[in-house]
Design an enzyme around this catalytic site. Sequence first.
Site, mmCIF file in Angstrom:
data_model
loop_
_atom_site.group_PDB
_atom_site.id
_atom_site.type_symbol
_atom_site.label_atom_id
_atom_site.label_comp_id
_atom_site.label_asym_id
_atom_site.label_seq_id
_atom_site.Cartn_x
_atom_site.Cartn_y
_atom_site.Cartn_z
ATOM 1 N N ASP A 94 0.943 -1.236 0.141
ATOM 2 C CA ASP A 94 -0.043 -0.008 0.105
ATOM 3 C C ASP A 94 0.836 1.211 0.022
ATOM 4 O OD1 ASP A 94 -2.075 1.801 0.312
ATOM 5 O OD2 ASP A 94 -2.257 1.400 2.593
ATOM 6 N N ASP A 281 -1.954 5.905 -5.024
ATOM 7 C CA ASP A 281 -2.272 4.901 -4.100
ATOM 8 C C ASP A 281 -2.579 3.422 -4.562
ATOM 9 O OD1 ASP A 281 -3.037 3.866 -1.738
ATOM 10 O OD2 ASP A 281 -4.372 5.176 -1.140
#
Length: 396
Positions: A94, A281
């Site tokens: 992430d 992201d």
Amino acid sequence: MKMLLLCVFSALALTNDALVRIPLKKFRSIRRQLTDSGKRAEELLADHHSLKYNLSFPASNAPTPETLKNYLDAQYYGEIGLGTPPQPFTVVFDTGSSNLWVPSIHCSLLDIACLLHHKYNSGKSSTYVKNGTAFAIQYGSGSLSGYLSQDTCTIGDLAIDSQLFGEAIKQPGVAFIAAKFDGILGMAYPRISVDGVAPVFDNIMSQKKVEQNVFSFYLNRNPDTEPGGELLLGGTDPKYYTGDFNYVNVTRQAYWQIRVDSMAVGDQLSLCTGGCEAIVDSGTSLITGPSVEVKALQKAIGAFPLIQGEYMVNCDTVPSLPVISFTVGGQVYTLTGEQYILKVTQAGKTMCLSGFMGLDIPAPAGPLWILGDVFMGQYYTVFDRDANRVGFAKAK
């Protein structure tokens, strides 16, 4: 000439060997699983998408605690190991967070999410070092909590020594019960790391595990082919992209935050006028932005709202939908209707969902756009810590 060729081939071999490859699998998101079961994710989780990004940015260099996003729409995960010998875990890599955490063997018997996933057992590792510092990340109305431990983290062929990570003994909400992944490996900057823990990639850099302090993501958007994608540590792989990378500098070293010059929906709607900030992201499936602007975008593509904050279009209109463009660093990146519309099957029927969702992130962190997997799947993305920049190239 022969010696020159030998040197060239040796350099190429060194480059390939220096790349650490982590295959990524694509899974059905938690949101889709809950929807398929007739549940509304928002009802079950009592959560807010913006929690993760609702941060303050102090003038000092002190770490800013972050709050965990809900990972409802995360779609890609890979495998790591913790301990000696390595205990396997599946994690979301992430770029929108900075901590590594996995479930602990010491979690409560009432923690269903923990019971259904792999659990770290320090007693089975010869390289475990006790730390014990309390670890908590706010998550909606509750918090994911536990304590810090130190051990060897194995990613591909890399062994990262003395990595601090969270042993989670409490995981709130239904999200992690339905999750196909065990934990999260954050790849953002140290500034948003809880407890000031050095992120995994920072330790990779300090331990000089890769020749170049960069990593890159290939996310395969074709659901019928394998692999789901690949994370490469230490470089990029031309087999995944065409042309050259276009780079843009990171504007705030917390998330991988960049400046977007403008956006447009065909020639009928302009967004992000005067420029706006965006986060790249990998832990978010969709593209999100301020709700007022996204609502205008949905109207421009003929999308109508569903009850969960999602929007749907008539599948017959997808080929004729307007191109949506993003201008970043003077370079125009486009998404066609086929690329920003997500086809999902529910109760035997195919639905065409918009890949955009409204998300209002308050100041001082926001407002922000978030370029998630809908964008990264079309543009092979490299994250460069040496030069603090992000690069995009057209994915093959």
